[in-house]
Design a protein around this motif. Sequence first.
Motif, PDB file in Angstrom:
ATOM      1  N   HIS A 186      11.233   5.517 -10.273  1.00  0.00           N
ATOM      2  CA  HIS A 186      10.382   6.581  -9.865  1.00  0.00           C
ATOM      3  C   HIS A 186       9.896   6.586  -8.450  1.00  0.00           C
ATOM      4  CE1 HIS A 186       5.987   7.989 -10.983  1.00  0.00           C
ATOM      5  NE2 HIS A 186       6.638   9.096 -10.555  1.00  0.00           N
ATOM      6  N   ASP A 187      10.181   7.718  -7.776  1.00  0.00           N
ATOM      7  CA  ASP A 187       9.549   7.984  -6.652  1.00  0.00           C
ATOM      8  C   ASP A 187       8.413   9.010  -6.649  1.00  0.00           C
ATOM      9  OD1 ASP A 187       8.820   8.890  -3.921  1.00  0.00           O
ATOM     10  OD2 ASP A 187      10.763   8.904  -3.215  1.00  0.00           O
ATOM     11  N   VAL A 188       7.097   8.387  -6.636  1.00  0.00           N
ATOM     12  CA  VAL A 188       5.935   9.326  -6.842  1.00  0.00           C
ATOM     13  C   VAL A 188       5.762  10.533  -5.980  1.00  0.00           C
ATOM     14  CG1 VAL A 188       4.554   7.315  -7.788  1.00  0.00           C
ATOM     15  CG2 VAL A 188       4.298   7.916  -5.285  1.00  0.00           C
ATOM     16  N   SER A 240      -7.788   3.853  -4.619  1.00  0.00           N
ATOM     17  CA  SER A 240      -7.930   4.517  -3.227  1.00  0.00           C
ATOM     18  C   SER A 240      -7.931   2.880  -2.381  1.00  0.00           C
ATOM     19  CB  SER A 240      -9.256   4.940  -3.300  1.00  0.00           C
ATOM     20  OG  SER A 240      -9.743   5.559  -1.982  1.00  0.00           O
ATOM     21  N   ILE A 283      -0.746  -5.422  -6.218  1.00  0.00           N
ATOM     22  CA  ILE A 283      -1.529  -5.163  -7.092  1.00  0.00           C
ATOM     23  C   ILE A 283      -1.169  -4.411  -8.423  1.00  0.00           C
ATOM     24  CG2 ILE A 283      -3.791  -3.575  -7.345  1.00  0.00           C
ATOM     25  CD1 ILE A 283      -4.281  -4.024  -4.251  1.00  0.00           C
ATOM     26  N   PRO A 328     -10.009  -1.148  -3.320  1.00  0.00           N
ATOM     27  CA  PRO A 328      -9.946  -2.602  -3.043  1.00  0.00           C
ATOM     28  C   PRO A 328     -10.226  -2.607  -1.363  1.00  0.00           C
ATOM     29  CG  PRO A 328      -8.028  -2.008  -3.917  1.00  0.00           C
ATOM     30  CD  PRO A 328      -8.844  -0.729  -3.679  1.00  0.00           C
ATOM     31  N   GLY A 329     -11.034  -3.765  -0.976  1.00  0.00           N
ATOM     32  CA  GLY A 329     -11.023  -4.343   0.440  1.00  0.00           C
ATOM     33  C   GLY A 329      -9.683  -5.029   1.059  1.00  0.00           C
ATOM     34  N   ASP A 389       8.735   2.211 -10.250  1.00  0.00           N
ATOM     35  CA  ASP A 389       8.603   1.930  -8.700  1.00  0.00           C
ATOM     36  C   ASP A 389       9.764   2.465  -8.106  1.00  0.00           C
ATOM     37  OD1 ASP A 389       7.006  -0.938  -7.360  1.00  0.00           O
ATOM     38  OD2 ASP A 389       8.562   0.295  -6.272  1.00  0.00           O
ATOM     39  N   GLN A 390       9.914   2.705  -6.803  1.00  0.00           N
ATOM     40  CA  GLN A 390      11.138   3.217  -6.064  1.00  0.00           C
ATOM     41  C   GLN A 390      11.873   1.983  -6.000  1.00  0.00           C
ATOM     42  OE1 GLN A 390      10.082   5.277  -2.569  1.00  0.00           O
ATOM     43  NE2 GLN A 390       9.548   3.354  -1.570  1.00  0.00           N
ATOM     44  N   THR A 443      -2.475  -9.719  -0.099  1.00  0.00           N
ATOM     45  CA  THR A 443      -0.984  -9.042  -0.405  1.00  0.00           C
ATOM     46  C   THR A 443      -0.225  -8.836   1.128  1.00  0.00           C
ATOM     47  OG1 THR A 443      -1.867  -7.018  -0.091  1.00  0.00           O
ATOM     48  CG2 THR A 443      -1.948  -7.855  -2.225  1.00  0.00           C
ATOM     49  N   ILE A 446      -7.638  -7.729   0.467  1.00  0.00           N
ATOM     50  CA  ILE A 446      -6.852  -8.456  -0.576  1.00  0.00           C
ATOM     51  C   ILE A 446      -5.500  -9.104  -0.079  1.00  0.00           C
ATOM     52  CG2 ILE A 446      -5.732  -7.968  -2.868  1.00  0.00           C
ATOM     53  CD1 ILE A 446      -8.705  -7.011  -2.652  1.00  0.00           C
ATOM     54  N   TYR A 495      -3.721   6.921   6.822  1.00  0.00           N
ATOM     55  CA  TYR A 495      -3.985   5.978   5.611  1.00  0.00           C
ATOM     56  C   TYR A 495      -5.503   6.211   5.409  1.00  0.00           C
ATOM     57  CZ  TYR A 495      -4.297   2.024   2.401  1.00  0.00           C
ATOM     58  OH  TYR A 495      -4.552   1.142   1.239  1.00  0.00           O
ATOM     59  N   LYS A 501      -6.633   8.272   1.548  1.00  0.00           N
ATOM     60  CA  LYS A 501      -7.278   7.556   0.694  1.00  0.00           C
ATOM     61  C   LYS A 501      -8.627   8.138   0.262  1.00  0.00           C
ATOM     62  CE  LYS A 501      -4.474   4.239  -0.267  1.00  0.00           C
ATOM     63  NZ  LYS A 501      -3.870   4.115  -1.881  1.00  0.00           N
ATOM     64  N   ASN A 521      -1.049   3.735  -8.604  1.00  0.00           N
ATOM     65  CA  ASN A 521      -1.133   2.611  -7.803  1.00  0.00           C
ATOM     66  C   ASN A 521      -0.357   2.816  -6.611  1.00  0.00           C
ATOM     67  OD1 ASN A 521      -1.586  -0.377  -7.236  1.00  0.00           O
ATOM     68  ND2 ASN A 521       0.666  -0.419  -7.322  1.00  0.00           N
ATOM     69  N   ASN A 549       5.311  -4.614  -7.305  1.00  0.00           N
ATOM     70  CA  ASN A 549       4.822  -5.700  -6.276  1.00  0.00           C
ATOM     71  C   ASN A 549       3.215  -5.666  -6.438  1.00  0.00           C
ATOM     72  OD1 ASN A 549       6.983  -6.654  -4.571  1.00  0.00           O
ATOM     73  ND2 ASN A 549       7.198  -4.591  -4.542  1.00  0.00           N
ATOM     74  N   MET A 604       0.624  -6.074   1.990  1.00  0.00           N
ATOM     75  CA  MET A 604      -0.087  -5.088   2.630  1.00  0.00           C
ATOM     76  C   MET A 604      -1.326  -5.297   3.408  1.00  0.00           C
ATOM     77  SD  MET A 604      -1.605  -1.442   1.448  1.00  0.00           S
ATOM     78  CE  MET A 604      -0.001  -0.532   0.825  1.00  0.00           C
TER      79      MET A 604
HETATM   80  N1  LIG Z   1      -3.380  -4.800  -0.530  1.00  0.00           N
HETATM   81  C1  LIG Z   1      -4.465  -4.329   0.299  1.00  0.00           C
HETATM   82  O1  LIG Z   1      -5.240  -4.929   0.738  1.00  0.00           O
HETATM   83  C2  LIG Z   1      -4.929  -2.898  -0.374  1.00  0.00           C
HETATM   84  C3  LIG Z   1      -6.414  -2.529  -0.170  1.00  0.00           C
HETATM   85  C4  LIG Z   1      -6.857  -1.456  -0.391  1.00  0.00           C
HETATM   86  C5  LIG Z   1      -5.960  -0.512  -1.280  1.00  0.00           C
HETATM   87  N2  LIG Z   1      -4.804  -0.808  -1.465  1.00  0.00           N
HETATM   88  C6  LIG Z   1      -3.762   0.141  -2.485  1.00  0.00           C
HETATM   89  O2  LIG Z   1      -3.534  -0.622  -3.571  1.00  0.00           O
HETATM   90  C7  LIG Z   1      -2.196  -0.035  -3.811  1.00  0.00           C
HETATM   91  C8  LIG Z   1      -1.234  -1.353  -4.126  1.00  0.00           C
HETATM   92  O3  LIG Z   1      -1.106  -1.939  -2.899  1.00  0.00           O
HETATM   93  P1  LIG Z   1      -0.219  -3.347  -2.890  1.00  0.00           P
HETATM   94  O4  LIG Z   1      -0.970  -4.106  -1.629  1.00  0.00           O
HETATM   95  O5  LIG Z   1       0.101  -3.924  -4.164  1.00  0.00           O
HETATM   96  O6  LIG Z   1       1.166  -2.770  -1.902  1.00  0.00           O
HETATM   97  P2  LIG Z   1       2.421  -3.363  -2.107  1.00  0.00           P
HETATM   98  O7  LIG Z   1       3.366  -2.872  -0.809  1.00  0.00           O
HETATM   99  O8  LIG Z   1       2.417  -4.678  -2.295  1.00  0.00           O
HETATM  100  O9  LIG Z   1       3.146  -2.539  -3.225  1.00  0.00           O
HETATM  101  C9  LIG Z   1       3.384  -1.224  -3.445  1.00  0.00           C
HETATM  102  C10 LIG Z   1       4.429  -0.706  -4.353  1.00  0.00           C
HETATM  103  O10 LIG Z   1       4.392   0.526  -4.402  1.00  0.00           O
HETATM  104  C11 LIG Z   1       5.876   0.974  -4.252  1.00  0.00           C
HETATM  105  N3  LIG Z   1       6.006   2.360  -3.775  1.00  0.00           N
HETATM  106  C12 LIG Z   1       5.843   2.560  -2.477  1.00  0.00           C
HETATM  107  N4  LIG Z   1       6.018   3.907  -2.166  1.00  0.00           N
HETATM  108  C13 LIG Z   1       6.423   4.445  -3.486  1.00  0.00           C
HETATM  109  C14 LIG Z   1       6.955   5.684  -3.955  1.00  0.00           C
HETATM  110  N5  LIG Z   1       7.068   6.810  -3.160  1.00  0.00           N
HETATM  111  N6  LIG Z   1       7.065   6.057  -5.237  1.00  0.00           N
HETATM  112  C15 LIG Z   1       7.047   4.894  -6.104  1.00  0.00           C
HETATM  113  N7  LIG Z   1       6.765   3.453  -5.884  1.00  0.00           N
HETATM  114  C16 LIG Z   1       6.446   3.397  -4.418  1.00  0.00           C
HETATM  115  C17 LIG Z   1       6.383  -0.233  -3.511  1.00  0.00           C
HETATM  116  O11 LIG Z   1       7.852  -0.177  -3.845  1.00  0.00           O
HETATM  117  C18 LIG Z   1       5.781  -1.451  -4.094  1.00  0.00           C
HETATM  118  O12 LIG Z   1       6.275  -1.982  -5.249  1.00  0.00           O
HETATM  119  C19 LIG Z   1      -1.945   0.860  -2.884  1.00  0.00           C
HETATM  120  O13 LIG Z   1      -2.058   2.268  -3.112  1.00  0.00           O
HETATM  121  C20 LIG Z   1      -2.626   0.395  -1.628  1.00  0.00           C
HETATM  122  O14 LIG Z   1      -2.967   1.537  -0.771  1.00  0.00           O
HETATM  123  C21 LIG Z   1      -4.078  -2.128  -1.248  1.00  0.00           C
END
Ligand SMILES: NC(=O)c1ccc[n+]([C@@H]2O[C@H](COP(=O)([O-])OP(=O)(O)OC[C@H]3O[C@@H](n4cnc5c(N)ncnc54)[C@H](O)[C@@H]3O)[C@@H](O)[C@H]2O)c1
Length: 255
Positions: free
Chosen positions: A58-60, A139, A18, A185-186, A37-38, A190, A188, A153, A157, A86, A16, A192
Motif C-alpha cells: 500500500h502506498d498511502v 504527527s 514505530i 513523538p519526540g 507498507d510500500q 529509530t 525516538i 516535515y 506534521k 503512521n 518498520n 528516523m
Molecule cells: N522516529 C521518530 O523519532 C519520530 C518522531 C516523531 C514522529 N515520527 C513519526 O512516526 C511515524 C513512524 O516513524 P518511524 O520512525 O517508525 O519511521 P520509519 O522510517 O522507521 O518507518 C516508516 C514506515 O513507513 C513506510 N512508508 C514510507 N512511505 C510510505 C508510503 N508512501 N506508503 C506506505 N508506507 C510508507 C516505510 O516503508 C516504513 O516502513 C512517521 O509518521 C514519523 O513521521 C517519528
Amino acid sequence: MGRVDQKIAIVTGGGNGIGRAIAGRLAAEGAIVTVTDQNPAAGKAVADAVDTIQFLEHDVRIEADWAKVMDNVLQKHGRLDILINNAGILATESSQDVESTSLNQWQAVNAVNSEGVFLGCQHGIEAMKATGGSIVNLSSIAALMATPHLFAYGASKAAVRQLTKTVAVHCGRKGYRIRCNSVHPGVIETSMGDQVMALGGGNVKEKWAARIAAIPLGEAGTVDDVASCVLFLASDEARHVTGAALVVDGGMTIE
Ligand SMILES: NC(=O)c1ccc[n+]([C@@H]2O[C@H](COP(=O)([O-])OP(=O)(O)OC[C@H]3O[C@@H](n4cnc5c(N)ncnc54)[C@H](O)[C@@H]3O)[C@@H](O)[C@H]2O)c1
C-alpha cells in the motif's frame, strides 16, 4: 481479555519502526491487524511473525491503494474499528531550511505525511461511519515547534495536527462515533531519529547525547513508548477522548 480484543485494525507504514511496534502491541492485546507498507519485504516479515497480522502492499499517497485496502479488510471482517495513520517520511533531499527546500521536496514530504493522512481519514471515515471506531494519526513534536532544518516535515506534521481536530469535530457532530486523535513523538530511537541527527553534518553520537541531555526525563523514547500511547487512544479506554494531541517526548516541549 486484551485491551483491543477482536478489534479490526489497520496500521500504515507498519513494516518498520514505530508502526511495527504499534502493530505488534495491538495484536498482543487481541486485535486482528492489517499492516500496510510500500516496502513489501518489511511488511511481510511483520505479518510472518504473528498469526493475527496480515500484510497488504500500500502506498498511502495513492487513492486507489486506499480503496483496495479498505475493500480487503471490509470483505474479510465486515468492519474496521481502528485506523493508525503512521506512514511518514522525513525528507528525500538533504537541504531542508525554508530557503533551500525545493518545491519537489515540499510536495514529496507532504504527499506522504499530509495527503496520505488526509486520504486515510477520508477512507477510514467511510469504512467506520456506520459502526464507529478510532483513528490515530502520527504527527510529531515538529508540529508544535519551529523546525529550521526540517521545513517541509514540520509543516506536514502541523497539517496532521490540524486535520485531526477537524476530523474529530466533524465525526462527533455527525454522530458517527468515530474518535480521531494525534500522537506527537519526540526524540525516538529509530532510523528516523538517526536521520534527524545526521542533518546538517557533525558527529551523530554527540548530537544524540546533546539532544538527550535536553529531555527532562533524561532519555530518548522507544518505539514501545509510542505504541503504548497509540494503544490507549485506539482502545475503548479512551472513549471520551477525541481531537487530543498526546505528546510522547519525555517533557522536551514543556519549556
Ligand atoms: N522516529 C521518530 O523519532 C519520530 C518522531 C516523531 C514522529 N515520527 C513519526 O512516526 C511515524 C513512524 O516513524 P518511524 O520512525 O517508525 O519511521 P520509519 O522510517 O522507521 O518507518 C516508516 C514506515 O513507513 C513506510 N512508508 C514510507 N512511505 C510510505 C508510503 N508512501 N506508503 C506506505 N508506507 C510508507 C516505510 O516503508 C516504513 O516502513 C512517521 O509518521 C514519523 O513521521 C517519528
